[in-house]
Every structure is written in structure tokens, then in C-alpha cells.
Design a protein around this motif. Structure first.
Motif, PDB file in Angstrom:
ATOM      1  N   GLU A   1       0.815  -1.216   0.000  1.00 27.13           N
ATOM      2  CA  GLU A   1       0.000   0.000   0.000  1.00 27.13           C
ATOM      3  C   GLU A   1       0.847   1.265   0.000  1.00 27.13           C
ATOM      4  OE1 GLU A   1      -0.458  -2.527   1.954  1.00 27.13           O
ATOM      5  OE2 GLU A   1      -2.546  -3.199   1.777  1.00 27.13           O
ATOM      6  N   LEU A   2       2.017   1.188   0.619  1.00 27.13           N
ATOM      7  CA  LEU A   2       2.860   2.385   0.707  1.00 27.13           C
ATOM      8  C   LEU A   2       3.244   2.871  -0.683  1.00 27.13           C
ATOM      9  CD1 LEU A   2       5.180   1.458   3.690  1.00 27.13           C
ATOM     10  CD2 LEU A   2       3.458   3.257   3.635  1.00 27.13           C
TER      11      LEU A   2
ATOM     12  N   GLN B   1       2.202   6.476  -5.369  1.00 23.65           N
ATOM     13  CA  GLN B   1       1.834   6.692  -6.769  1.00 23.65           C
ATOM     14  C   GLN B   1       0.493   7.410  -6.891  1.00 23.65           C
ATOM     15  OE1 GLN B   1       2.459   2.925  -8.759  1.00 23.65           O
ATOM     16  NE2 GLN B   1       4.675   3.138  -8.486  1.00 23.65           N
ATOM     17  N   ASP B   2      -0.423   7.099  -5.985  1.00 24.02           N
ATOM     18  CA  ASP B   2      -1.709   7.811  -5.973  1.00 24.02           C
ATOM     19  C   ASP B   2      -1.505   9.298  -5.740  1.00 24.02           C
ATOM     20  OD1 ASP B   2      -3.002   5.502  -6.384  1.00 24.02           O
ATOM     21  OD2 ASP B   2      -3.711   5.226  -4.302  1.00 24.02           O
ATOM     22  N   LEU B   3      -0.484   9.608  -4.956  1.00 28.10           N
ATOM     23  CA  LEU B   3      -0.223  11.021  -4.645  1.00 28.10           C
ATOM     24  C   LEU B   3       0.624  11.691  -5.715  1.00 28.10           C
ATOM     25  CD1 LEU B   3       0.374  10.651  -0.825  1.00 28.10           C
ATOM     26  CD2 LEU B   3      -1.571  11.756  -1.929  1.00 28.10           C
ATOM     27  N   GLY B   4       0.859  10.966  -6.806  1.00 22.36           N
ATOM     28  CA  GLY B   4       1.497  11.602  -7.958  1.00 22.36           C
ATOM     29  C   GLY B   4       2.957  11.294  -8.178  1.00 22.36           C
ATOM     30  N   ALA B   5       3.542  10.444  -7.363  1.00 18.08           N
ATOM     31  CA  ALA B   5       4.951  10.119  -7.575  1.00 18.08           C
ATOM     32  C   ALA B   5       5.069   9.125  -8.725  1.00 18.08           C
ATOM     33  CB  ALA B   5       5.535   9.523  -6.311  1.00 18.08           C
TER      34      ALA B   5
ATOM     35  N   PHE C   1      10.044   5.943 -10.462  1.00 14.43           N
ATOM     36  CA  PHE C   1      11.405   6.220 -10.016  1.00 14.43           C
ATOM     37  C   PHE C   1      11.392   6.924  -8.667  1.00 14.43           C
ATOM     38  CE2 PHE C   1      15.073   9.132  -9.840  1.00 14.43           C
ATOM     39  CZ  PHE C   1      16.090   8.189  -9.864  1.00 14.43           C
ATOM     40  N   ARG C   2      10.511   7.955  -8.588  1.00 10.65           N
ATOM     41  CA  ARG C   2      10.427   8.726  -7.356  1.00 10.65           C
ATOM     42  C   ARG C   2       9.921   7.864  -6.192  1.00 10.65           C
ATOM     43  NH1 ARG C   2      10.673  14.157  -6.247  1.00 10.65           N
ATOM     44  NH2 ARG C   2       9.219  14.890  -4.657  1.00 10.65           N
ATOM     45  N   THR C   3       8.976   6.988  -6.505  1.00 11.93           N
ATOM     46  CA  THR C   3       8.465   6.070  -5.478  1.00 11.93           C
ATOM     47  C   THR C   3       9.602   5.207  -4.944  1.00 11.93           C
ATOM     48  OG1 THR C   3       6.407   5.956  -6.699  1.00 11.93           O
ATOM     49  CG2 THR C   3       6.750   4.290  -4.997  1.00 11.93           C
ATOM     50  N   PHE C   4      10.414   4.725  -5.882  1.00 13.09           N
ATOM     51  CA  PHE C   4      11.523   3.870  -5.464  1.00 13.09           C
ATOM     52  C   PHE C   4      12.511   4.649  -4.595  1.00 13.09           C
ATOM     53  CE2 PHE C   4      15.819   2.252  -6.051  1.00 13.09           C
ATOM     54  CZ  PHE C   4      15.654   0.955  -5.582  1.00 13.09           C
ATOM     55  N   VAL C   5      12.871   5.862  -5.074  1.00 14.81           N
ATOM     56  CA  VAL C   5      13.897   6.640  -4.370  1.00 14.81           C
ATOM     57  C   VAL C   5      13.400   7.133  -3.015  1.00 14.81           C
ATOM     58  CG1 VAL C   5      15.277   8.768  -4.464  1.00 14.81           C
ATOM     59  CG2 VAL C   5      15.041   7.331  -6.496  1.00 14.81           C
ATOM     60  N   ARG C   6      12.134   7.517  -2.929  1.00 15.49           N
ATOM     61  CA  ARG C   6      11.621   8.125  -1.698  1.00 15.49           C
ATOM     62  C   ARG C   6      11.016   7.112  -0.731  1.00 15.49           C
ATOM     63  NH1 ARG C   6      10.979  13.722  -2.149  1.00 15.49           N
ATOM     64  NH2 ARG C   6      10.538  13.640   0.093  1.00 15.49           N
ATOM     65  N   ILE C   7      10.460   6.031  -1.258  1.00  8.70           N
ATOM     66  CA  ILE C   7       9.735   5.083  -0.394  1.00  8.70           C
ATOM     67  C   ILE C   7      10.452   3.731  -0.293  1.00  8.70           C
ATOM     68  CG2 ILE C   7       7.546   3.890  -0.004  1.00  8.70           C
ATOM     69  CD1 ILE C   7       7.244   6.921   0.179  1.00  8.70           C
ATOM     70  N   THR C   8      10.550   3.045  -1.433  1.00  6.69           N
ATOM     71  CA  THR C   8      11.011   1.658  -1.414  1.00  6.69           C
ATOM     72  C   THR C   8      12.442   1.538  -0.886  1.00  6.69           C
ATOM     73  OG1 THR C   8       9.703   1.399  -3.409  1.00  6.69           O
ATOM     74  CG2 THR C   8      11.093  -0.452  -2.779  1.00  6.69           C
ATOM     75  N   PHE C   9      13.342   2.323  -1.491  1.00  3.10           N
ATOM     76  CA  PHE C   9      14.750   2.183  -1.112  1.00  3.10           C
ATOM     77  C   PHE C   9      15.004   2.547   0.351  1.00  3.10           C
ATOM     78  CE2 PHE C   9      19.228   3.498  -0.978  1.00  3.10           C
ATOM     79  CZ  PHE C   9      19.801   2.275  -1.330  1.00  3.10           C
TER      80      PHE C   9
END
Lengths: 294, 373
Positions: free
Chosen positions: A190-191, A196-200, A203-211
Motif C-alpha cells: 500500500e505504501l 503513486q496515488d499522490l502523484g509520484a 522512479f520517485r516512489t523507489f527513491v523516496r519510499i522503497t529504497f
């Protein structure tokens, strides 16, 4: 004392027994096969070495010699450098694999996971020898290069630093992948969806959340690979040339060539203490356990 | 009764505490590792040659040869059941014998470890009256440089050989005459050298015109070994490793053992073997009686059998192709040539002075590690 108190005491005793049953065998094993031998190494490291014989006579000379002779610091630093290089290669190679298994390989995950584990069924000696066959003058790599007309003469890969690094990365790569996989697998899907729902974008999702969330796994993987590389003996011995001896090879020569177990012990203990201090600082900085579950 | 006494009583009642256990375990293990050096020898004098005999030797082909050519005739002659086991290296075996936890009645042993084994009382003196063939050995094995020289004998010899220049005769057309051939820039990256510190010092000493049993200038040896390093492909560790390097053509020239070179030749690698003008270090495979021996009389009969000229002939011609220790072993000229068993080679062989080595090995190893670093 009420009946409640007695019941609580019984429960507490049962808990203690359970705990003992759980950790008892492992503790005993470690005690007999790790603590006792380590204690012997420690004790011997304070013994004297006279005329090829170990004499149980207290001395600090072995430790003084470790620090007096620049040779040992040099080999130690060289081993640390190999550790850093192997981590620097294994992380970018291992991370995408862990990510792929955790995220993409829905159906084949078990098979891929098995593929990661299978190398552990084969002895490290065999796996290292396999590189000798692949990289040798008459090995597969040279055969392909020559058949493709890229070279006329076989290229020498073996008995060099690159050969040692290739062997080390190969042998220890699973130790990088598994912890990263574990921490990626634990993340809630869900994170990423929320990001992504918030517009990321991805790549940005990976850099800011996943990694960032996988960092505990990364830290553990780096630590494991580093420690195992720094203390490796076999790979530099089989794949290395005349200059690739690491600290374990030097310690081995003290034990089996000179029989100077006291000095070999002092080298081992010094190396162990440095490693523990390094590990303590590292885990304080990175918070190895704290973050692992979240 | 004081509280302390109560506590200690309870402890006695409860059996050994964890600390007691740890202390005992550590004591046992530590004693096994180092304390064992001081234990008195268990000596049993028996006259009858019978019972069981636990023999340990090097693994692989060596073990097969011991079984076929020594154990078999021994069992045929005496009512003794031999159990043959293997070990990896003399270093390993020395540690095991010094620890003294396991019964071993007879053990093979590299000459360089015999001295340390005697010094740590890990092996028993031989009662030569029980080994009549002992006197048939070459003089160098009856009064060996690798023992302590206390007037007693602790080892008999089985086979011996030298470590001289082995080269690929296809790649190196001119027969080398000196150890300096290893330094020839033509063979850059095609040279290997035995990587143990004593082996490195021996070759370095010969290259700098020194006696490796009385080194005057260790710095010169270090310089020479450092000069050799750019030419080296690898420091070799085991015989099988260097055999492979020669067979695949990766190494063209190295210090190696005669028997291995013969084997390479038989298997099709064009090889030459030459004892250079500076000489070559020699080695001996010895047979000893560990202090954990429980059948000493049979052990001595076994050693006597190993020295029998007929046994030695079979062992070296059909098994392990090196020179026999018994000078009365009947060999053809061709066999002598192949095995390096000419009397002249015996006479010129230089064995390691073990006492000298033991007092210098520490310094040598440090030097060798500096060269390798």
C-alpha cells in the motif's frame, strides 16, 4: 500469597523452561565449538614461542609485534579494501535481483528463491574451482573469446586481483540478496500505491519510499558480505596470484608453517577485536536491529 | 551454617554448575591443545606381535601404495589386523599427535615435522633391536639432520626425494642449469614457486649462494624473492595444484618434485627435471611411533617391514615413485634414473637441519609474508 501468585509463579517457571529449551542447545553448541576454542586462541595468544615450541609463559610480545611490524597493518588494510570493493560490487548487482524476486516474480518466486539457495548446497571449494575452469587459459571464457575472433592468445584472468574479486562477489552475493529481499518483502504494498496515488512516478516512489525502507536489509547485507570477505581464506588462495594474500592467509601460515600459535592467536584476536569495534560503530550508526522490522 | 556454605552445598547437590562445566570443558580442550605436550609417554612393552595396529598415512595414491605394498605383506606375516587411515598434511597430523587424544600406533610424517614432534614428546624413540632392517637405510637416515641428536632414533625413512627445477621442455628449449632460470624475464608470468616460508627461504638461499642450514644474509634472500615476484604466476601450495598448472600450460617452470614430474610426463606433458648447479633441497617421508601407540611391538615390526628391501622395491616402483631409503633395494639402472635413486644423488642430498629451522622459522615466515604482501 494467593492462588494467583502461585499460578503466576508456575507460568513464569514454565516460560523459563521453554526459553531454556529454545536457546539451550544453540548456546551449548556455541559454547563448546565457539566460546571454548576462542578462549583457547585467546589464552594461547599470551604464550611465548621459543625454539619452535609453545611455552605457557605469559607475554605481551605477540601483540606488540602485531603493531610493531607494518606488514600486518598493510595486510589488514588490504583485506578491508577487498571487503569494501566486494560490497561495492555486490550491492548494485544484488539489489535489483532482490527487488525483482520480491516485487515482480509473483509466480516464479519460489523457484527463484530456490535458485538463490541452491549454491549453498555446493561447497565453496567447488564453486571457487568452477571459476578456475571458467577463467583458465583453456577455459570457457577464453574459448569463446578465441572462437569469436576477439583474441588470438588466451587472456590471463586467473591468479589476479580481478579473479579474486569475481570469486568473492560470486560466493557472497546471496548474503547481500537475502536480507534485502527480506526487508523488501516485508514492506506493505500500500505504501508504494499511496505514493503513486499522490502523484509520484515509479522512479520517485523507489527513491523516496522503497529504497529508504529497505535500508536495514541493505545495511545487513553489506555488513555480512563485508565481514565474510575480509576474513576469506580460500578464494585468495585458489584464485589469487602472488600478491593477493589476505589476513586469513597470513594467520594460516602462522598456525601451520611456523607453528607459532601464540602469534597466530594474537593476530586472530586483534583482527576479531577490530571487527567487533567496527561492527559496533556500524550498527550504532545504521541501527541494524532497530529498523529491521519496520 | 552460613549462607555461603548453604549455597555451596546446594551447588554440590545440584551437580556441576555451568561455570564448573565451562571450566572443565575449557580445561579439557586447552589441555588437549597445548597441555598435552607435557604428558608422560604411555609405554607398554609387549613381546608378542599380534592384535590390532592403527596406521595413519598420507591420503590418495600414497595410502593405496601403503595398503598394497606394506600392510598386505605385514598382515601376511604376522597375526595383526592393520587399520589404515589417512591425514591431509604433516602439520595437521602433528597437531593431532601432540593433542594425544586419539590412539595412533604408527604414523607417516614429513621430515620437517619430526623435530617438533620429538621436542614436544609426541613420538616415542624407536627400539632399534626390534627393527633389524633399520641399519640398511642410507647413513643420512640413520643419523638424520631432522632429529634432535640426543643419541636416540625416533624415525625411520620410507622414501625421499629432492625439489629441483621442473620445466616444460616444449616451451623452454634450453635446459636450465641454475635456479636463476626462474628469474629469466622470458618466462614472466610462467613461473611458480612453492609458497611455504621454509621452501621460499631454501630456494632464495640457493639463489644467493647460501647454505639454507646456515643463512648469513636473510635480507639478500628477501631481495631476491622480491625480484622473482614479478615473474611469478603463483605461489603453489599442493602437488596437485602445480601438476594442474603444468598440465594446462599455465606454468612453464617451477620448483617441483621428481615423482610428480614423471607423472606429468607419463600423462603427456613434455617435461624436464634438472638438479641445478646450486643444488636442491631434499625431503624425506618418515615413519614414526606416536606416544599414543598402544601396540608398540607390532608398530616396530611394521616399521621393520616398511624397510624390507623387497617391500621398498614394490613401494617405489609400483606405488610412490621416489627413491627408497634402503640402500640395498635392488633397482635397475632405468629405475634408478627415473626415481633419482643413484648413490651420488643420495650423497649430495641436503636435508633440512630441523633445529636450525625451528629457531629461525618465525623470522622466515615474517619475511615470506612481507614478500607476498
Amino acid at each position: 500469597m494467593s492462588a494467583d501468585g502461585t499460578a503466576a509463579a508456575t507460568v513464569a517457571r514454565r516460560e523459563r523452561l521453554k526459553l531454556a529449551a529454545h536457546i539451550g542447545p544453540g548456546t551449548l553448541w556455541l559454547l563448546v565449538f565457539f566460546v571454548v576454542p576462542a578462549f583457547i586462541v585467546l589464552r594461547t595468544s599470551f604464550y611465548s614461542f621459543v625454539d619452535g615450541q609453545i611455552v605457557p609463559q605469559f607475554t605481551l610480545e605477540n601483540y606488540l609485534r602485531v603493531f610493531r611490524e607494518p606488514l600486518y597493518a598493510e595486510v589488514f588494510v588490504k583485506s578491508l579494501a577487498y571487503g569494501l570493493i566486494v560490497v561495492a560490487i555486490a550491492l548494485p548487482v544484488g539489489y535489483p535481483v532482490a527487488h525483482f524476486i520480491a516485487r515482480k516474480a509473483r509466480r516464479n518466486r519460489e523457484i527463484l528463491f530456490l535458485a538463490l539457495i541452491i549454491p549453498f548446497w555446493t561447497s565453496i571449494v567447488v564453486r571457487t574451482y568452477a571459476w578456475k575452469i571458467l577463467l583458465g587459459n583453456s577455459g570457457l571464457v577464453n574459448y569463446l573469446l578465441q572462437s569469436a575472433g576477439i583474441t588470438d592468445e588466451p587472456i590471463r584472468f586467473l591468479f589476479s586481483l580481478p579473479a579474486v574479486l569475481i570469486g568473492l562477489v560470486h560466493v557472497f552475493l546471496p548474503y547481500m540478496i537475502l536480507p534485502i529481499y527480506a526487508s523488501l518483502e516485508k514492506q506493505e504494498a500500500e505504501l508504494e500505491q499511496a505514493a503513486q496515488d499522490l502523484g509520484a512516478n515509479r522512479f520517485r516512489t523507489f527513491v523516496r519510499i522503497t529504497f529508504p525502507l529497505s535500508l536495514p536489509g541493505v545495511a545487513t547485507g553489506c555488513m555480512l558480505v563485508f565481514i565474510m570477505t575480509v576474513s576469506s581464506y580460500l578464494t585468495p588462495d585458489i584464485l589469487g596470484g602472488p600478491s593477493q594474500a589476505m589476513i586469513s592467509n597470513v594467520i594460516q601460515s602462522e598456525y601451520f608453517e611456523t607453528y607459532n600459535w601464540p602469534f597466530g592467536g594474537a593476530l586472530s584476536v586483534t583482527f576479531l577485536v577490530f571487527s567487533l569495534v567496527f561492527f559496533a560503530i556500524y550498527s550504532r550508526l545504521i541501527k541494524l536491529d532497530g529498523g529491521a522490522a519496520h | 551454617m552460613s549462607k555461603r556454605e548453604l549455597v555451596s552445598r546446594r551447588r554440590i547437590g545440584a551437580g556441576p554448575t555451568r561455570r564448573d562445566f565451562m571450566r572443565t570443558a575449557a580445561g579439557i580442550a586447552a589441555g588437549a591443545a597445548v597441555g598435552g605436550l607435557a604428558l608422560p609417554a604411555v609405554v607398554r612393552a609387549e613381546d608378542k606381535i599380534e592384535g590390532e595396529l592403527l596406521v595413519e598415512t598420507f591420503g590418495g595414491e600414497y595410502s593405496d601404495a601403503v595398503q598394497k605394498y606394506v600392510v598386505a605383506p605385514f598382515e601376511a606375516k604376522y597375526p595383526v589386523k592393520v587399520k589404515l587411515a589417512n591425514f591431509g598434511s604433516s602439520s595437521e597430523q602433528l597437531a593431532k599427535i601432540q593433542a594425544g587424544n586419539a590412539r595412533v600406533d604408527v604414523s607417516w610424517f614429513g621430515d620437517s615435522r619430526v623435530y617438533l614432534a620429538i621436542k614436544s614428546s609426541a613420538i616415542l624413540p624407536l627400539r632399534l633391536e626390534n627393527i633389524p632392517n633399520f641399519g640398511q637405510q642410507h647413513e643420512k637416515f640413520q643419523h638424520p639432520a631432522y632429529e634432535v641428536g640426543d643419541g636416540r632414533n625416533y624415525s625411520s625413512a620410507m622414501v625421499w626425494g629432492d625439489r629441483a627445477i621442473a620445466y616444460n621442455s616444449d616451451k623452454i628449449a634450453t635446459r636450465p642449469v641454475s635456479w636463476d632460470a626462474l628469474l629469466d624475464p622470458q618466462w614472466k608470468g610462467r613461473v611458480a614457486l612453492k609458497g611455504s616460508s621454509s621452501a621460499m627461504v631454501q630456494i632464495g638461499a640457493l639463489m644467493t649462494g647460501q647454505d639454507f642450514n646456515a643463512i648469513k644474509d636473510l635480507d639478500a634472500i628477501e631481495k631476491k624473492l622480491k625480484a622473482l615476484k614479478p615473474n611469478l604466476l603463483k605461489y603453489w601450495g599442493s602437488g596437485s595444484e602445480l601438476t594442474q598448472l603444468f598440465a594446462t600450460g599455465e606454468v612453464w617452470i617451477a620448483d617441483f618434485w621428481r615423482g610428480r614430474v614423471n607423472k606429468l610426463k607419463e600423462d603427456g606433458t613434455p617435461m624436464g627435471y634438472v638438479v641445478p648447479k646450486e643444488g636442491a633441497p631434499s625431503w624425506v617421508d618418515c615413519v614414526v611411533v606416536p606416544r599414543t601407540c598402544a601396540n608398540r611391538r607390532a608398530a616396530e615390526a611394521f616399521i621393520d617391514m616398511s624397510l624390507d628391501p623387497e617391500v621398498q622395491k614394490n613401494f617405489v616402483t609400483k606405488g610412490i615413485n621416489y627413491a627408497p631409503s634402503n640402500v640395498h633395494t635392488q633397482l635397475s639402472d632405468a629405475e634408478r634414473e627415473r626415481l633419482g635413486a643413484w648413490p651420488a644423488i643420495f650423497d649430495s642430498a641436503v636435508f633440512v637441519d630441523a633445529a636450525y629451522q625451528a629457531t629461525h622459522i618465525d623470522e622466515w615466515n615474517q619475511m615470506a609474508n612481507r614478500v607476498k604482501a
